[in-house]
Design a protein around this motif. Structure first.
Motif, PDB file in Angstrom:
ATOM      1  N   GLN A 193       0.833  -1.222   0.000  1.00 28.91           N
ATOM      2  CA  GLN A 193       0.000   0.000   0.000  1.00 28.91           C
ATOM      3  C   GLN A 193       0.860   1.261   0.000  1.00 28.91           C
ATOM      4  OE1 GLN A 193      -0.621  -2.226   2.782  1.00 28.91           O
ATOM      5  NE2 GLN A 193      -2.002  -3.356   1.436  1.00 28.91           N
ATOM      6  N   GLY A 194       2.159   1.102  -0.129  1.00 27.51           N
ATOM      7  CA  GLY A 194       3.066   2.238   0.033  1.00 27.51           C
ATOM      8  C   GLY A 194       2.946   3.277  -1.075  1.00 27.51           C
ATOM      9  N   VAL A 195       3.500   4.443  -0.797  1.00 27.40           N
ATOM     10  CA  VAL A 195       3.415   5.534  -1.773  1.00 27.40           C
ATOM     11  C   VAL A 195       4.727   6.328  -1.762  1.00 27.40           C
ATOM     12  CG1 VAL A 195       2.355   7.183  -0.140  1.00 27.40           C
ATOM     13  CG2 VAL A 195       1.935   7.435  -2.559  1.00 27.40           C
ATOM     14  N   ALA A 196       5.082   6.847  -2.939  1.00 24.33           N
ATOM     15  CA  ALA A 196       6.250   7.727  -3.037  1.00 24.33           C
ATOM     16  C   ALA A 196       5.769   9.120  -3.411  1.00 24.33           C
ATOM     17  CB  ALA A 196       7.227   7.198  -4.094  1.00 24.33           C
ATOM     18  N   LEU A 197       6.194  10.128  -2.664  1.00 22.77           N
ATOM     19  CA  LEU A 197       5.871  11.524  -2.987  1.00 22.77           C
ATOM     20  C   LEU A 197       7.152  12.171  -3.490  1.00 22.77           C
ATOM     21  CD1 LEU A 197       3.698  12.477   0.128  1.00 22.77           C
ATOM     22  CD2 LEU A 197       2.909  12.068  -2.214  1.00 22.77           C
ATOM     23  N   VAL A 198       7.178  12.433  -4.781  1.00 26.49           N
ATOM     24  CA  VAL A 198       8.406  12.914  -5.412  1.00 26.49           C
ATOM     25  C   VAL A 198       8.138  14.296  -5.987  1.00 26.49           C
ATOM     26  CG1 VAL A 198      10.002  12.494  -7.308  1.00 26.49           C
ATOM     27  CG2 VAL A 198       9.164  10.581  -5.945  1.00 26.49           C
ATOM     28  N   MET A 199       9.018  15.264  -5.654  1.00 27.98           N
ATOM     29  CA  MET A 199       8.736  16.631  -6.083  1.00 27.98           C
ATOM     30  C   MET A 199       9.959  17.263  -6.767  1.00 27.98           C
ATOM     31  SD  MET A 199       7.156  19.777  -3.903  1.00 27.98           S
ATOM     32  CE  MET A 199       8.583  20.033  -2.872  1.00 27.98           C
ATOM     33  N   PRO A 200      10.058  17.092  -8.099  1.00 22.50           N
ATOM     34  CA  PRO A 200      11.140  17.783  -8.802  1.00 22.50           C
ATOM     35  C   PRO A 200      10.786  19.241  -9.084  1.00 22.50           C
ATOM     36  CG  PRO A 200       9.932  16.356 -10.317  1.00 22.50           C
ATOM     37  CD  PRO A 200       9.242  16.238  -8.983  1.00 22.50           C
ATOM     38  N   ASP A 201      11.814  20.033  -9.287  1.00 22.75           N
ATOM     39  CA  ASP A 201      11.644  21.420  -9.722  1.00 22.75           C
ATOM     40  C   ASP A 201      11.779  21.349 -11.247  1.00 22.75           C
ATOM     41  OD1 ASP A 201      11.563  24.118  -9.818  1.00 22.75           O
ATOM     42  OD2 ASP A 201      13.155  24.447  -8.363  1.00 22.75           O
ATOM     43  N   VAL A 202      10.657  21.499 -11.966  1.00 25.29           N
ATOM     44  CA  VAL A 202      10.662  21.155 -13.388  1.00 25.29           C
ATOM     45  C   VAL A 202      11.418  22.197 -14.218  1.00 25.29           C
ATOM     46  CG1 VAL A 202       9.219  20.571 -15.374  1.00 25.29           C
ATOM     47  CG2 VAL A 202       8.494  19.924 -13.080  1.00 25.29           C
ATOM     48  N   PHE A 203      12.218  21.727 -15.152  1.00 25.61           N
ATOM     49  CA  PHE A 203      13.170  22.576 -15.886  1.00 25.61           C
ATOM     50  C   PHE A 203      12.497  23.712 -16.652  1.00 25.61           C
ATOM     51  CE2 PHE A 203      16.315  23.358 -19.353  1.00 25.61           C
ATOM     52  CZ  PHE A 203      17.371  23.753 -18.536  1.00 25.61           C
ATOM     53  N   SER A 204      11.294  23.478 -17.171  1.00 22.16           N
ATOM     54  CA  SER A 204      10.685  24.514 -18.020  1.00 22.16           C
ATOM     55  C   SER A 204      10.171  25.711 -17.225  1.00 22.16           C
ATOM     56  CB  SER A 204       9.532  23.911 -18.834  1.00 22.16           C
ATOM     57  OG  SER A 204       8.587  23.365 -17.942  1.00 22.16           O
ATOM     58  N   GLY A 205      10.092  25.592 -15.890  1.00 22.51           N
ATOM     59  CA  GLY A 205       9.608  26.706 -15.075  1.00 22.51           C
ATOM     60  C   GLY A 205      10.661  27.801 -14.940  1.00 22.51           C
ATOM     61  N   ILE A 206      10.235  28.943 -14.446  1.00 20.11           N
ATOM     62  CA  ILE A 206      11.154  30.089 -14.355  1.00 20.11           C
ATOM     63  C   ILE A 206      12.330  29.784 -13.415  1.00 20.11           C
ATOM     64  CG2 ILE A 206       9.935  31.303 -12.469  1.00 20.11           C
ATOM     65  CD1 ILE A 206      10.496  33.913 -14.099  1.00 20.11           C
ATOM     66  N   ALA A 207      12.096  28.925 -12.418  1.00 21.82           N
ATOM     67  CA  ALA A 207      13.169  28.580 -11.476  1.00 21.82           C
ATOM     68  C   ALA A 207      13.883  27.297 -11.885  1.00 21.82           C
ATOM     69  CB  ALA A 207      12.594  28.417 -10.070  1.00 21.82           C
ATOM     70  N   GLY A 208      13.442  26.697 -13.000  1.00 24.59           N
ATOM     71  CA  GLY A 208      13.951  25.379 -13.397  1.00 24.59           C
ATOM     72  C   GLY A 208      15.433  25.348 -13.732  1.00 24.59           C
ATOM     73  N   GLY A 209      15.991  26.514 -14.097  1.00 20.90           N
ATOM     74  CA  GLY A 209      17.420  26.565 -14.414  1.00 20.90           C
ATOM     75  C   GLY A 209      18.286  26.661 -13.178  1.00 20.90           C
ATOM     76  N   HIS A 210      17.639  26.709 -11.996  1.00 23.94           N
ATOM     77  CA  HIS A 210      18.352  26.782 -10.717  1.00 23.94           C
ATOM     78  C   HIS A 210      19.277  27.987 -10.615  1.00 23.94           C
ATOM     79  CE1 HIS A 210      16.539  22.963 -10.172  1.00 23.94           C
ATOM     80  NE2 HIS A 210      17.118  22.741  -9.025  1.00 23.94           N
ATOM     81  N   LEU A 211      18.841  29.103 -11.223  1.00 16.47           N
ATOM     82  CA  LEU A 211      19.552  30.362 -11.005  1.00 16.47           C
ATOM     83  C   LEU A 211      18.825  31.030  -9.834  1.00 16.47           C
ATOM     84  CD1 LEU A 211      19.969  31.464 -14.729  1.00 16.47           C
ATOM     85  CD2 LEU A 211      21.684  30.423 -13.231  1.00 16.47           C
ATOM     86  N   THR A 212      19.562  31.256  -8.763  1.00 20.15           N
ATOM     87  CA  THR A 212      18.918  31.649  -7.505  1.00 20.15           C
ATOM     88  C   THR A 212      18.013  32.867  -7.656  1.00 20.15           C
ATOM     89  OG1 THR A 212      21.020  30.998  -6.577  1.00 20.15           O
ATOM     90  CG2 THR A 212      19.432  31.925  -5.057  1.00 20.15           C
ATOM     91  N   GLU A 213      18.408  33.816  -8.518  1.00 19.52           N
ATOM     92  CA  GLU A 213      17.616  35.049  -8.586  1.00 19.52           C
ATOM     93  C   GLU A 213      16.205  34.814  -9.127  1.00 19.52           C
ATOM     94  OE1 GLU A 213      20.167  37.617 -10.750  1.00 19.52           O
ATOM     95  OE2 GLU A 213      19.896  36.608 -12.653  1.00 19.52           O
TER      96      GLU A 213
END
Ligand SMILES: C[S@@+](CC[C@H](N)C(=O)[O-])C[C@H]1O[C@@H](n2cnc3c(N)ncnc32)[C@H](O)[C@@H]1O
Length: 313
Positions: free
Chosen positions: A182-202
């Motif tokens: 009955q287990g579950v995995a909750l996985v939360m990536p920061d998706v690349f196409s979003g404004i923060a997806g490039g991981h540039l802090t600003e």
């Protein structure tokens, strides 16, 4: 350098705000409890919990352990808990001198104060900070020896976008086996196409409302690619995560945690330039998948070259 400076400012701001962010960490354990109950019908108190990629500040994992949950986790990099020479030696071995300097600065400037705040927030919830280093595994999650069916909840925030495709493939197959029926995995990536997806802090959500001259343009990572994050990014698009996860799991739920992120920066000109993306894809932030293993576990056929077109840009 500027990236590090912004991180520094963000941490200072959080510390100045005092206990509130750490109350949020404690509250986030309740979010896990609620999601687990909704998805499995079971109480998180009975669950065996495993975090993938707890990071240098394993706040939520420490909060869960301190509140008495059966929680452990793994990260590639050893955490600094006591600030001992042996911890710093293993950090230097695993990540080199740059990582060593970063971890030492972070530890002496922030970690101890942050843990004091977390302890206070935990005391308000009737617990106190307890750190069990034996439950903080160090290594590649895809190589962990974990008995089949022995975990009820796997969670992982902001990690999957950093996994190379081959590691992701192996890890997903293993996670599907580690989960109890009955287990579950909750996985939360920061998706690349979003404004923060490039991981540039600003362009992180925490800074979007700040008004200052930024070094880069919105969605720079999709458009001009002049600046790059100082970490590995697999550049997966949302649809690619879906296809990959479906090979091993049933996607029970999915939702955009930071809906509309960066909407105020999405001009008509940028929309035209990035016309291969839907607006929704550009306004994605961190995106949560609730995954249940398909039983018996048999992976679907491997992704074909055509599927990979959804991945790279
Ligand atoms: C951006 S940090 C996120 C940390 C934390 N989950 C958070 O949300 O603050 C990504 C973490 O994933 C870890 N990581 C990356 N690949 C990993 C792997 N194959 N196995 C375990 N940890 C990994 C990194 O060492 C890093 O600490």
């Amino acid at each position: 350098m500027a990236e590090n400076y912004r991180f520094f400012r963000m941490r200072m701001r959080l510390l100045k705000q005092g206990r509130a962010p750490y109350r949020a960490v404690v509250r986030s354990t309740i979010d896990l409890e609620t999601a687990f109950l909704r998805l499995t019908g079971r109480n998180l108190r009975e669950a065996r919990i495993y975090e993938i990629g707890y990071g240098q500040r394993p706040m939520r994992l420490l909060a869960l352990q301190s509140l008495g949950y059966d929680a452990r986790g793994v990260d590639l990099d050893p955490p600094v808990i006591r600030g001992s020479m042996s911890e710093f030696r293993s950090i230097a071995r695993a990540g080199g001198s740059r990582r060593l300097v970063k971890s030492a600065v972070r530890h002496f400037l922030f970690d101890r104060a942050e843990r004091r705040h977390l302890d206070k927030a935990l005391r308000e919830a009737g617990a106190q900070l307890r750190i069990d280093i034996r439950r903080l595994d160090v290594g590649n999650a895809a190589e962990m020896e974990i008995p089949e069916g022995s975990i009820d909840l796997i969670y992982s925030d902001n990690v999957f976008e950093h996994l190379p495709p081959d590691v992701m493939e192996i890890l997903c197959a293993r996670m599907a086996k580690w989960l109890s029926p009955q287990g579950v995995a909750l996985v939360m990536p920061d998706v690349f196409s979003g404004i923060a997806g490039g991981h540039l802090t600003e362009w992180y959500a925490d800074f979007l409302s700040d008004r200052y001259q930024r070094r880069t343009e919105p969605w720079e990572h999709l458009r001009k690619r002049r600046a790059r994050a100082d970490c590995y990014l697999n550049e997966f698009r949302l649809e690619y995560y879906r296809r990959l996860f479906r090979r091993h799991f049933h996607i029970a739920e999915e939702w955009n945690v930071e809906e509309g992120l960066g909407g105020e920066f999405l001009t008509d000109e940028i929309r035209q330039e990035l016309s291969e993306y839907d607006v929704e894809e550009l306004l994605l932030g961190r995106y949560r998948f609730a995954l249940k293993a398909r039983l018996p576990h048999v992976a679907c056929p491997a992704l074909q070259p055509d599927d990979q077109a959804h991945w790279k840009l």
